[in-house]
Design a protein around this motif. Sequence first.
Motif, PDB file in Angstrom:
ATOM      1  N   TRP A   1      55.582   5.786  46.187  1.00  0.00           N
ATOM      2  CA  TRP A   1      55.835   4.800  47.230  1.00  0.00           C
ATOM      3  C   TRP A   1      55.703   5.450  48.607  1.00  0.00           C
ATOM      4  O   TRP A   1      55.891   6.659  48.767  1.00  0.00           O
ATOM      5  CB  TRP A   1      57.231   4.197  47.052  1.00  0.00           C
ATOM      6  CG  TRP A   1      57.354   3.332  45.825  1.00  0.00           C
ATOM      7  CD1 TRP A   1      56.787   3.565  44.604  1.00  0.00           C
ATOM      8  CD2 TRP A   1      58.086   2.123  45.698  1.00  0.00           C
ATOM      9  NE1 TRP A   1      57.128   2.570  43.721  1.00  0.00           N
ATOM     10  CE2 TRP A   1      57.923   1.674  44.363  1.00  0.00           C
ATOM     11  CE3 TRP A   1      58.870   1.380  46.564  1.00  0.00           C
ATOM     12  CZ2 TRP A   1      58.514   0.501  43.898  1.00  0.00           C
ATOM     13  CZ3 TRP A   1      59.468   0.213  46.096  1.00  0.00           C
ATOM     14  CH2 TRP A   1      59.286  -0.223  44.782  1.00  0.00           C
ATOM     15  N   ARG A   2      55.395   4.642  49.611  1.00  0.00           N
ATOM     16  CA  ARG A   2      55.249   5.149  50.980  1.00  0.00           C
ATOM     17  C   ARG A   2      56.635   5.174  51.637  1.00  0.00           C
ATOM     18  O   ARG A   2      57.270   4.135  51.796  1.00  0.00           O
ATOM     19  CB  ARG A   2      54.266   4.278  51.763  1.00  0.00           C
ATOM     20  CG  ARG A   2      52.858   4.345  51.159  1.00  0.00           C
ATOM     21  CD  ARG A   2      51.860   3.496  51.920  1.00  0.00           C
ATOM     22  NE  ARG A   2      50.597   3.434  51.189  1.00  0.00           N
ATOM     23  CZ  ARG A   2      49.574   4.265  51.381  1.00  0.00           C
ATOM     24  NH1 ARG A   2      49.667   5.215  52.300  1.00  0.00           N
ATOM     25  NH2 ARG A   2      48.468   4.159  50.667  1.00  0.00           N
ATOM     26  N   LEU A   3      57.059   6.365  52.047  1.00  0.00           N
ATOM     27  CA  LEU A   3      58.430   6.584  52.493  1.00  0.00           C
ATOM     28  C   LEU A   3      58.551   6.372  53.997  1.00  0.00           C
ATOM     29  O   LEU A   3      57.880   7.039  54.789  1.00  0.00           O
ATOM     30  CB  LEU A   3      58.878   7.993  52.123  1.00  0.00           C
ATOM     31  CG  LEU A   3      58.666   8.395  50.653  1.00  0.00           C
ATOM     32  CD1 LEU A   3      59.168   9.809  50.415  1.00  0.00           C
ATOM     33  CD2 LEU A   3      59.339   7.399  49.715  1.00  0.00           C
ATOM     34  N   ILE A   4      59.433   5.441  54.381  1.00  0.00           N
ATOM     35  CA  ILE A   4      59.599   5.144  55.804  1.00  0.00           C
ATOM     36  C   ILE A   4      60.973   5.543  56.333  1.00  0.00           C
ATOM     37  O   ILE A   4      61.214   5.480  57.539  1.00  0.00           O
ATOM     38  CB  ILE A   4      59.359   3.650  56.092  1.00  0.00           C
ATOM     39  CG1 ILE A   4      60.353   2.776  55.326  1.00  0.00           C
ATOM     40  CG2 ILE A   4      57.923   3.270  55.745  1.00  0.00           C
ATOM     41  CD1 ILE A   4      60.290   1.300  55.724  1.00  0.00           C
ATOM     42  N   GLY A   5      61.891   5.948  55.455  1.00  0.00           N
ATOM     43  CA  GLY A   5      63.215   6.313  55.932  1.00  0.00           C
ATOM     44  C   GLY A   5      64.072   6.893  54.826  1.00  0.00           C
ATOM     45  O   GLY A   5      63.592   7.151  53.719  1.00  0.00           O
ATOM     46  N   ARG A   6      65.357   7.067  55.148  1.00  0.00           N
ATOM     47  CA  ARG A   6      66.291   7.619  54.157  1.00  0.00           C
ATOM     48  C   ARG A   6      67.680   7.085  54.453  1.00  0.00           C
ATOM     49  O   ARG A   6      67.992   6.713  55.584  1.00  0.00           O
ATOM     50  CB  ARG A   6      66.273   9.152  54.191  1.00  0.00           C
ATOM     51  CG  ARG A   6      66.499   9.736  55.564  1.00  0.00           C
ATOM     52  CD  ARG A   6      65.945  11.153  55.687  1.00  0.00           C
ATOM     53  NE  ARG A   6      65.874  11.567  57.079  1.00  0.00           N
ATOM     54  CZ  ARG A   6      66.774  12.357  57.679  1.00  0.00           C
ATOM     55  NH1 ARG A   6      67.822  12.787  57.009  1.00  0.00           N
ATOM     56  NH2 ARG A   6      66.644  12.694  58.944  1.00  0.00           N
ATOM     57  N   THR A   7      68.510   7.057  53.419  1.00  0.00           N
ATOM     58  CA  THR A   7      69.866   6.552  53.555  1.00  0.00           C
ATOM     59  C   THR A   7      70.835   7.439  52.786  1.00  0.00           C
ATOM     60  O   THR A   7      70.454   8.113  51.822  1.00  0.00           O
ATOM     61  CB  THR A   7      69.973   5.104  53.028  1.00  0.00           C
ATOM     62  OG1 THR A   7      71.321   4.642  53.186  1.00  0.00           O
ATOM     63  CG2 THR A   7      69.608   5.022  51.544  1.00  0.00           C
ATOM     64  N   ASP A   8      72.085   7.423  53.235  1.00  0.00           N
ATOM     65  CA  ASP A   8      73.145   8.135  52.517  1.00  0.00           C
ATOM     66  C   ASP A   8      73.888   7.208  51.564  1.00  0.00           C
ATOM     67  O   ASP A   8      74.825   7.644  50.883  1.00  0.00           O
ATOM     68  CB  ASP A   8      74.140   8.753  53.507  1.00  0.00           C
ATOM     69  CG  ASP A   8      73.519   9.869  54.342  1.00  0.00           C
ATOM     70  OD1 ASP A   8      72.645  10.588  53.812  1.00  0.00           O
ATOM     71  OD2 ASP A   8      73.901  10.026  55.520  1.00  0.00           O
ATOM     72  N   ALA A   9      73.508   5.945  51.529  1.00  0.00           N
ATOM     73  CA  ALA A   9      74.168   5.006  50.616  1.00  0.00           C
ATOM     74  C   ALA A   9      73.995   5.472  49.172  1.00  0.00           C
ATOM     75  O   ALA A   9      72.924   5.947  48.780  1.00  0.00           O
ATOM     76  CB  ALA A   9      73.589   3.609  50.794  1.00  0.00           C
ATOM     77  N   VAL A  10      75.046   5.350  48.381  1.00  0.00           N
ATOM     78  CA  VAL A  10      75.002   5.758  46.971  1.00  0.00           C
ATOM     79  C   VAL A  10      74.598   4.552  46.138  1.00  0.00           C
ATOM     80  O   VAL A  10      75.366   3.588  45.999  1.00  0.00           O
ATOM     81  CB  VAL A  10      76.368   6.305  46.518  1.00  0.00           C
ATOM     82  CG1 VAL A  10      76.310   6.691  45.035  1.00  0.00           C
ATOM     83  CG2 VAL A  10      76.771   7.504  47.368  1.00  0.00           C
ATOM     84  N   LEU A  11      73.381   4.603  45.599  1.00  0.00           N
ATOM     85  CA  LEU A  11      72.867   3.463  44.832  1.00  0.00           C
ATOM     86  C   LEU A  11      73.431   3.401  43.415  1.00  0.00           C
ATOM     87  O   LEU A  11      73.533   2.323  42.828  1.00  0.00           O
ATOM     88  CB  LEU A  11      71.341   3.535  44.777  1.00  0.00           C
ATOM     89  CG  LEU A  11      70.540   2.980  45.965  1.00  0.00           C
ATOM     90  CD1 LEU A  11      70.690   1.481  46.046  1.00  0.00           C
ATOM     91  CD2 LEU A  11      70.907   3.635  47.278  1.00  0.00           C
ATOM     92  N   TRP A  12      73.785   4.568  42.872  1.00  0.00           N
ATOM     93  CA  TRP A  12      74.283   4.599  41.485  1.00  0.00           C
ATOM     94  C   TRP A  12      75.427   5.591  41.393  1.00  0.00           C
ATOM     95  O   TRP A  12      75.270   6.765  41.716  1.00  0.00           O
ATOM     96  CB  TRP A  12      73.171   4.987  40.524  1.00  0.00           C
ATOM     97  CG  TRP A  12      73.609   5.130  39.090  1.00  0.00           C
ATOM     98  CD1 TRP A  12      73.934   6.277  38.426  1.00  0.00           C
ATOM     99  CD2 TRP A  12      73.793   4.072  38.146  1.00  0.00           C
ATOM    100  NE1 TRP A  12      74.302   6.011  37.137  1.00  0.00           N
ATOM    101  CE2 TRP A  12      74.227   4.652  36.928  1.00  0.00           C
ATOM    102  CE3 TRP A  12      73.617   2.693  38.212  1.00  0.00           C
ATOM    103  CZ2 TRP A  12      74.494   3.907  35.800  1.00  0.00           C
ATOM    104  CZ3 TRP A  12      73.890   1.942  37.079  1.00  0.00           C
ATOM    105  CH2 TRP A  12      74.311   2.546  35.887  1.00  0.00           C
TER     106      TRP A  12
END
Length: 224
Positions: A171-182
Motif C-alpha cells: 500500500w502507498r503510505l501517507i502517514g502513521r499513527t500511535d493508535a493501537v488497532l489490535w
Amino acid sequence: MRARPVGEHGLLVELTSDEDVEALHAELLRRAADGTLPAVREVVPAARTVFLDGLADPGALGAELATWRVPPPTAGDRPAVEIPVRYDGPDLAEVAALWGVTPDEVVRLHSGTAFRVAFCGFAPGFGYLTGLAEQLHVPRKETPRTRVPVGSVGLAGPYTGVYPRASPGGWRLIGRTDAVLWDPERERAALLAPGTPVRFVPEDAPLPAPRTAPSRYAPEEPTR
C-alpha cells in the motif's frame, strides 16, 4: 445477490460491490438484534461476499434473502472512531502527484473524508476503509515493501487502512499513527469492526516539499 450453501451450516452470499456488502451486513446485524434472523453463530463480511456460519437451514435463508429490501448503510448514531495521524509517510508526495494536488491537499482531502470499515482481514485488527472518491483511488506499489512499520496509514485501490503490526505490504503510505488497532488484553481487541465510522485527525508534522504534479490522473484498476 447470489446465495450458496457451504457445508451443512454455512451460507455464502455473493454481491457486486462494497456498498452492497456493507448494506447486507448491516441489515443482517439489525435483524439478528431484533430477533427476526434465524440463529447464526457468525456473520463475516468481505470485499464482495458475506459469510454466515452456524445456520440450521442455510438453503431456507438463502431463498428468503432474495425477497429482502435492503436499505443502504448509514452511520446511524454510532460515533466515529478518531485516529490521530502524522501525515509524513514516504509515499505522500507520490500520492499527491497521482491525485494532481499538493501534499497539503492530500492531508485535507484524506482527513476530511468520512470513512467506514467495509470489512476486516489480512491481519488481526486491519480494517478496509471505504469513503474516498473514485478519482482518488490509487494502485498498489509495483514492488511491495518487505516491512511496513506498525501504525502506517496506507492507500490501495478504493481502500484506506492502518497496519496493526509490522508486516510486508504494497500500500502507498501517507502517514502513521500511535493508535493501537489490535490489543488482545482489551475488552474489544479490535479497535475497528465492520460498519464502524472512522475519521483521521491530522497531527502537527512537517510535510515534505511539494513536487510538480500532473493536473489529471486516471488510476489503473488496482490489484487485490
